[in-house]
Write a protein that holds these residues in place. Structure first.
Motif, PDB file in Angstrom:
ATOM      1  N   VAL A  18     -11.258  -3.755 -19.008  1.00  0.00           N
ATOM      2  CA  VAL A  18     -11.163  -3.185 -17.708  1.00  0.00           C
ATOM      3  C   VAL A  18     -10.214  -1.934 -17.725  1.00  0.00           C
ATOM      4  N   ALA A  19      -9.060  -2.069 -18.249  1.00  0.00           N
ATOM      5  CA  ALA A  19      -8.088  -1.021 -18.283  1.00  0.00           C
ATOM      6  C   ALA A  19      -8.649   0.256 -19.274  1.00  0.00           C
ATOM      7  N   ALA A  20      -9.449  -0.028 -20.258  1.00  0.00           N
ATOM      8  CA  ALA A  20      -9.973   0.964 -21.090  1.00  0.00           C
ATOM      9  C   ALA A  20     -10.943   1.789 -20.449  1.00  0.00           C
ATOM     10  N   SER A  21     -11.705   1.095 -19.315  1.00  0.00           N
ATOM     11  CA  SER A  21     -12.850   1.736 -18.463  1.00  0.00           C
ATOM     12  C   SER A  21     -11.987   2.547 -17.613  1.00  0.00           C
ATOM     13  N   LEU A  22     -10.681   2.042 -16.924  1.00  0.00           N
ATOM     14  CA  LEU A  22     -10.072   2.889 -16.084  1.00  0.00           C
ATOM     15  C   LEU A  22      -9.531   3.996 -16.754  1.00  0.00           C
ATOM     16  N   LYS A  69      -0.231 -18.379 -14.327  1.00  0.00           N
ATOM     17  CA  LYS A  69       0.187 -17.385 -13.252  1.00  0.00           C
ATOM     18  C   LYS A  69       0.907 -15.932 -13.832  1.00  0.00           C
ATOM     19  N   GLU A  70       1.879 -16.144 -14.882  1.00  0.00           N
ATOM     20  CA  GLU A  70       2.551 -14.928 -15.435  1.00  0.00           C
ATOM     21  C   GLU A  70       1.229 -14.057 -16.039  1.00  0.00           C
ATOM     22  N   ARG A  71       0.529 -14.721 -17.085  1.00  0.00           N
ATOM     23  CA  ARG A  71      -0.332 -13.844 -17.623  1.00  0.00           C
ATOM     24  C   ARG A  71      -1.313 -13.399 -16.744  1.00  0.00           C
ATOM     25  N   ARG A  72      -1.734 -13.899 -15.752  1.00  0.00           N
ATOM     26  CA  ARG A  72      -2.821 -13.300 -14.580  1.00  0.00           C
ATOM     27  C   ARG A  72      -2.083 -12.263 -13.945  1.00  0.00           C
ATOM     28  N   THR A  73      -0.761 -12.379 -13.439  1.00  0.00           N
ATOM     29  CA  THR A  73      -0.024 -11.471 -12.726  1.00  0.00           C
ATOM     30  C   THR A  73       0.213  -9.990 -13.816  1.00  0.00           C
ATOM     31  N   ALA A  74       0.212 -10.126 -14.899  1.00  0.00           N
ATOM     32  CA  ALA A  74       0.526  -8.884 -15.996  1.00  0.00           C
ATOM     33  C   ALA A  74      -0.961  -8.380 -15.892  1.00  0.00           C
ATOM     34  N   LEU A  75      -1.960  -9.158 -16.094  1.00  0.00           N
ATOM     35  CA  LEU A  75      -3.328  -8.574 -15.900  1.00  0.00           C
ATOM     36  C   LEU A  75      -3.593  -7.691 -14.667  1.00  0.00           C
ATOM     37  N   GLU A  76      -3.201  -8.254 -13.816  1.00  0.00           N
ATOM     38  CA  GLU A  76      -3.780  -7.622 -12.397  1.00  0.00           C
ATOM     39  C   GLU A  76      -2.659  -6.423 -12.195  1.00  0.00           C
ATOM     40  N   ARG A  77      -1.180  -6.401 -12.684  1.00  0.00           N
ATOM     41  CA  ARG A  77      -0.603  -5.397 -12.713  1.00  0.00           C
ATOM     42  C   ARG A  77      -0.855  -4.188 -13.502  1.00  0.00           C
ATOM     43  N   ARG A  78      -1.566  -4.495 -14.660  1.00  0.00           N
ATOM     44  CA  ARG A  78      -1.878  -3.290 -15.679  1.00  0.00           C
ATOM     45  C   ARG A  78      -3.110  -2.508 -14.914  1.00  0.00           C
ATOM     46  N   VAL A  79      -4.038  -3.274 -14.486  1.00  0.00           N
ATOM     47  CA  VAL A  79      -5.197  -2.534 -13.553  1.00  0.00           C
ATOM     48  C   VAL A  79      -4.684  -2.036 -12.260  1.00  0.00           C
ATOM     49  N   ARG A  80      -3.764  -2.560 -11.782  1.00  0.00           N
ATOM     50  CA  ARG A  80      -3.325  -1.924 -10.419  1.00  0.00           C
ATOM     51  C   ARG A  80      -2.593  -0.659 -10.900  1.00  0.00           C
ATOM     52  N   GLU A  81      -1.680  -0.664 -11.845  1.00  0.00           N
ATOM     53  CA  GLU A  81      -0.910   0.664 -12.010  1.00  0.00           C
ATOM     54  C   GLU A  81      -1.995   1.695 -12.405  1.00  0.00           C
ATOM     55  N   ALA A 123      -6.481   7.212   0.958  1.00  0.00           N
ATOM     56  CA  ALA A 123      -5.278   6.287   0.570  1.00  0.00           C
ATOM     57  C   ALA A 123      -3.967   6.989   0.691  1.00  0.00           C
ATOM     58  N   THR A 124      -3.231   6.483   1.787  1.00  0.00           N
ATOM     59  CA  THR A 124      -1.879   6.891   1.991  1.00  0.00           C
ATOM     60  C   THR A 124      -0.591   6.583   1.185  1.00  0.00           C
ATOM     61  N   ASP A 125      -1.086   5.247   0.624  1.00  0.00           N
ATOM     62  CA  ASP A 125      -0.007   4.568  -0.304  1.00  0.00           C
ATOM     63  C   ASP A 125      -0.893   3.969  -1.457  1.00  0.00           C
ATOM     64  N   PRO A 126      -1.038   4.612  -2.794  1.00  0.00           N
ATOM     65  CA  PRO A 126      -2.018   4.565  -3.775  1.00  0.00           C
ATOM     66  C   PRO A 126      -1.534   2.820  -4.140  1.00  0.00           C
ATOM     67  N   ALA A 127      -0.373   2.564  -4.352  1.00  0.00           N
ATOM     68  CA  ALA A 127       0.088   1.195  -4.923  1.00  0.00           C
ATOM     69  C   ALA A 127      -0.594   0.014  -4.227  1.00  0.00           C
ATOM     70  N   VAL A 128      -0.441   0.263  -2.652  1.00  0.00           N
ATOM     71  CA  VAL A 128      -0.959  -0.710  -1.813  1.00  0.00           C
ATOM     72  C   VAL A 128      -2.624  -0.782  -1.995  1.00  0.00           C
ATOM     73  N   SER A 129      -3.334   0.467  -1.895  1.00  0.00           N
ATOM     74  CA  SER A 129      -4.702   0.442  -1.957  1.00  0.00           C
ATOM     75  C   SER A 129      -4.990  -0.078  -3.161  1.00  0.00           C
ATOM     76  N   ALA A 130      -4.236   0.214  -4.214  1.00  0.00           N
ATOM     77  CA  ALA A 130      -4.705  -0.399  -5.584  1.00  0.00           C
ATOM     78  C   ALA A 130      -4.562  -2.000  -5.550  1.00  0.00           C
ATOM     79  N   VAL A 166      -4.925  -3.883  -2.927  1.00  0.00           N
ATOM     80  CA  VAL A 166      -6.094  -4.488  -2.254  1.00  0.00           C
ATOM     81  C   VAL A 166      -7.383  -4.533  -2.949  1.00  0.00           C
ATOM     82  N   LEU A 167      -7.614  -3.421  -3.681  1.00  0.00           N
ATOM     83  CA  LEU A 167      -8.693  -3.163  -4.537  1.00  0.00           C
ATOM     84  C   LEU A 167      -8.868  -4.132  -5.670  1.00  0.00           C
ATOM     85  N   VAL A 168      -8.003  -4.377  -6.398  1.00  0.00           N
ATOM     86  CA  VAL A 168      -7.990  -5.055  -7.489  1.00  0.00           C
ATOM     87  C   VAL A 168      -8.080  -6.521  -7.366  1.00  0.00           C
TER      88      VAL A 168
END
Length: 201
Positions: A75-79, A123-135, A150-157, A159-161
């Motif tokens: 997913v990150a490679a596509s982004l 949970k830790e691995r899943r959180t790390a995965l989501e964080r990478r894609v969110r960033e 989007a006024t706050d990219p981090a918040v929008s990211a 929600v979307l992820v």
């Protein structure tokens, strides 16, 4: 804590055990998965397994780590490949496709991870995965302020992820009467509508 292999033969043995663990976990589920079954699948003695992994939980953790890394990388490679693109819809579609492909690659393991594993174990691995894609998503939104509302990219990211991940996971696991192509269109519409990304005329 598992032993870190230094020699090539040891690394190959660990890879063999982890691959066997992944297969047993996906085929038989978390409760039925055991070090003895993993050893049998790997074609080694239980003693060989215990040389590198103290217990079943350590093997499962290694399996989830590898699977999470694979999923995140796809997913990150596509982004990452599209962060500099001026348009929005192409990047959104490619990311949705990459997410679905990553989750479809091993639906049996996805089911075990989503429905059977104790949350504390992944949970830790899943959180790390989501964080990478969110960033990456937040970066994409931040570098093109005119492309969305989007006024706050981090918040929008965030929600979307989470929205895309949960919808994609349920589609893979539940097999609803929704063709893949239709799902992609719906998810693209969801994202672009949320961000108000202009569709090409």
């Amino acid at each position: 804590m598992r032993k870190q292999p230094q020699q090539r033969r040891s690394r190959e043995m660990v890879e063999r055990i982890v691959a066997a663990g992944r297969a047993v976990l996906a085929e038989e589920g978390y409760d039925a998965c055991s070090t003895n079954r993993i050893a049998t699948r790997a074609g080694v003695s239980p003693g060989s397994v215990y040389q590198y992994f103290p217990d079943k939980a350590a093997i499962v953790a290694a399996v989830i780590e590898g699977w999470s890394d694979e999923t995140a990388e796809r997913v990150a490679a596509s982004l990452a490949d599209r962060v500099g693109e001026p348009g929005g819809i192409g990047m959104v579609r490619a990311t949705v496709e990459a997410l679905l492909s990553a989750l479809e690659a091993d639906p049996e393991l996805l089911r075990v991870v989503s429905e059977e594993l104790p949350l504390a174990q992944h949970k830790e691995r899943r959180t790390a995965l989501e964080r990478r894609v969110r960033e990456l998503t937040a970066t994409w939104l931040a570098v093109r302020p005119g492309a969305s509302t989007a006024t706050d990219p981090a918040v929008s990211a965030w929600v979307l992820v989470l929205a895309l991940e949960n919808l994609a996971v349920r589609w893979v696991l539940d097999s609803p009467p929704v063709p893949r192509e239709r799902l992609v269109e719906e998810l693209v519409a969801l994202v672009t509508g949320y961000l108000s990304v202009s569709r090409p005329r």
